[in-house]
Design an enzyme around this catalytic site. Structure first.
Site, PDB file in Angstrom:
ATOM      1  N   ASP A  10      51.828  18.777  38.507  1.00 56.59           N
ATOM      2  CA  ASP A  10      52.724  18.478  37.378  1.00 56.59           C
ATOM      3  C   ASP A  10      53.923  17.735  37.978  1.00 56.59           C
ATOM      4  OD1 ASP A  10      53.946  18.658  34.752  1.00 56.59           O
ATOM      5  OD2 ASP A  10      55.199  20.274  35.512  1.00 56.59           O
ATOM      6  N   SER A  11      54.826  17.301  37.088  1.00 57.20           N
ATOM      7  CA  SER A  11      56.033  16.645  37.577  1.00 57.20           C
ATOM      8  C   SER A  11      57.029  17.653  38.152  1.00 57.20           C
ATOM      9  CB  SER A  11      56.708  15.908  36.422  1.00 57.20           C
ATOM     10  OG  SER A  11      57.045  16.836  35.411  1.00 57.20           O
ATOM     11  N   CYS A  74      49.806  18.774  33.344  1.00 61.25           N
ATOM     12  CA  CYS A  74      50.910  18.028  32.742  1.00 61.25           C
ATOM     13  C   CYS A  74      50.312  17.223  31.587  1.00 61.25           C
ATOM     14  CB  CYS A  74      51.498  17.097  33.799  1.00 61.25           C
ATOM     15  SG  CYS A  74      52.672  15.900  33.154  1.00 61.25           S
ATOM     16  N   THR A  76      51.748  14.765  29.934  1.00 64.30           N
ATOM     17  CA  THR A  76      52.058  13.347  30.050  1.00 64.30           C
ATOM     18  C   THR A  76      51.061  12.659  30.989  1.00 64.30           C
ATOM     19  OG1 THR A  76      54.359  14.065  29.854  1.00 64.30           O
ATOM     20  CG2 THR A  76      53.988  11.748  30.361  1.00 64.30           C
ATOM     21  N   GLU A 154      63.848  22.477  33.481  1.00 63.52           N
ATOM     22  CA  GLU A 154      63.867  22.251  34.930  1.00 63.52           C
ATOM     23  C   GLU A 154      65.252  22.609  35.492  1.00 63.52           C
ATOM     24  OE1 GLU A 154      61.219  20.851  37.999  1.00 63.52           O
ATOM     25  OE2 GLU A 154      60.791  20.980  35.887  1.00 63.52           O
ATOM     26  N   CYS A 186      53.667  20.309  26.243  1.00 64.73           N
ATOM     27  CA  CYS A 186      54.266  19.963  27.529  1.00 64.73           C
ATOM     28  C   CYS A 186      54.226  21.273  28.292  1.00 64.73           C
ATOM     29  CB  CYS A 186      55.704  19.486  27.354  1.00 64.73           C
ATOM     30  SG  CYS A 186      56.614  19.369  28.920  1.00 64.73           S
ATOM     31  N   HIS A 188      55.941  22.479  30.457  1.00 57.99           N
ATOM     32  CA  HIS A 188      57.232  23.147  30.690  1.00 57.99           C
ATOM     33  C   HIS A 188      57.579  24.116  29.544  1.00 57.99           C
ATOM     34  CE1 HIS A 188      57.900  20.121  33.780  1.00 57.99           C
ATOM     35  NE2 HIS A 188      59.052  20.667  34.099  1.00 57.99           N
TER      36      HIS A 188
HETATM   37  N1  DGL Z   1      55.295  19.084  32.104  1.00 56.72           N
HETATM   38  C1  DGL Z   1      55.035  17.758  31.738  1.00 56.72           C
HETATM   39  C2  DGL Z   1      54.124  17.662  30.526  1.00 56.72           C
HETATM   40  O1  DGL Z   1      53.335  18.574  30.291  1.00 56.72           O
HETATM   41  C3  DGL Z   1      56.110  16.743  31.640  1.00 56.72           C
HETATM   42  C4  DGL Z   1      57.523  17.021  31.885  1.00 56.72           C
HETATM   43  C5  DGL Z   1      58.197  15.739  32.346  1.00 56.72           C
HETATM   44  O2  DGL Z   1      58.165  15.521  33.552  1.00 56.72           O
HETATM   45  O3  DGL Z   1      58.690  14.969  31.507  1.00 56.72           O
HETATM   46  O4  DGL Z   1      54.143  16.690  29.813  1.00 56.72           O
END
Ligand code: DGL
Length: 265
Positions: A10-11, A74, A76, A154, A186, A188
């Site tokens: 993930d990011s 993730c 995205t 984050e 997302c 997160h």
């Molecule tokens: N956790 C990521 C997602 O599921 C993206 C968060 C990000 O880096 O913008 O899209």
């Protein structure tokens, strides 16, 4: 092959919600987690960059860490890089994204109106919209980009005045009126699931990708005969930039100390 690791990326810390669900369902598997903290947030980056980051990380996890399966934890990156990665490793390493198992869940349920909140990158990719239109053409749904949420999480703004103000601002958007379910699209967002439930006072069903993705992974490992029956070493957590916030949030979320290693790709 079976004792090789499962690579998850993930990011940032979001994918830990998926890693957590995987380690709960498949405790004997060894996980290598990669949080691309140097490039967070993905949600605001161009598709070209997201594809480049995702390709480098997947290559690292497969070639250096010898992973037997990859989970793109993730939304995205799943929306933008999955097709390319799947094609590149077809017949070699199974690649699992977080979107398809969620679509399957919606298809199998009978929701009146589904809300979908996600990063700008995910919403603008139209992946959820296209898949829903194709699979369940009569399903009513509404999408909303909520770009502040991932960075807020984050930065560890969870269950406080800031998070509740930002969350109510987004969730009170008229487009989400009358939803009976909400996809936290997302990885997160499960970290603020309690705040979101509180906003809706439990009246909207929250749909989280962790559990459905873990089930999908289990099914694929079973089918490919790749399940491991004994984990010999501790799971590994890697970040591309060793930021203090990541460590703090990761500990808070996991409840145990996580030893972070920095790897620049
Ligand atoms: N956790 C990521 C997602 O599921 C993206 C968060 C990000 O880096 O913008 O899209």
């Amino acid at each position: 092959m079976n004792s090789q690791s499962i690579g998850i990326f993930d990011s940032g810390i979001g994918g830990l919600t998926v890693a957590n669900a995987i380690s709960g369902l498949l405790p004997k598997e060894h996980l290598v987690y990669f949080g691309d903290s140097a490039h967070m947030p993905y949600g605001e980056k161009s598709p070209e960059l997201i594809q480049e980051f995702s390709t480098k990380i997947t290559k690292y996890l497969i070639e250096e860490k010898k992973c037997k399966a990859i989970v793109i934890a993730c939304n995205t990156a799943s929306a933008i890089a999955y097709s390319h990665l799947k094609k590149s490793y077809e017949g070699q390493v199974p690649i699992i994204n977080v979107i398809d198992p969620m679509i399957e869940l919606i298809v199998a349920s009978h929701f009146k109106k589904v809300g979908i909140i996600a990063t700008r990158g995910t919403i603008e990719s139209n992946v959820y919209q296209d898949k829903l239109n194709r699979r369940v053409p009569n399903q009513e749904y509404a999408v909303l980009a909520t770009p502040l949420l991932a960075s807020m999480i984050e930065e560890n703004f969870i269950h406080d005045d800031i998070s509740s103000t930002v969350i109510s601002k987004y969730l009170s958007e008229p487009i989400l009126d009358d939803i009976d379910s909400l996809v936290l699209a997302c990885t997160h967002y499960p970290l603020i699931a309690d705040d979101i439930s509180e906003y809706y006072q439990g009246e909207v069903k929250l749909l989280l990708s962790g559990p459905v993705v873990a089930e999908k992974l289990k099914m694929i490992l079973q089918k490919e005969n790749l399940l491991c029956n004994e984990r010999l070493v501790e799971n590994e957590f890697i970040v591309s930039d060793l930021a203090k916030n990541f460590e703090k949030s990761a500990h808070k979320f996991y409840g145990t100390k996580i030893n972070l290693k920095e790897v620049k790709l």
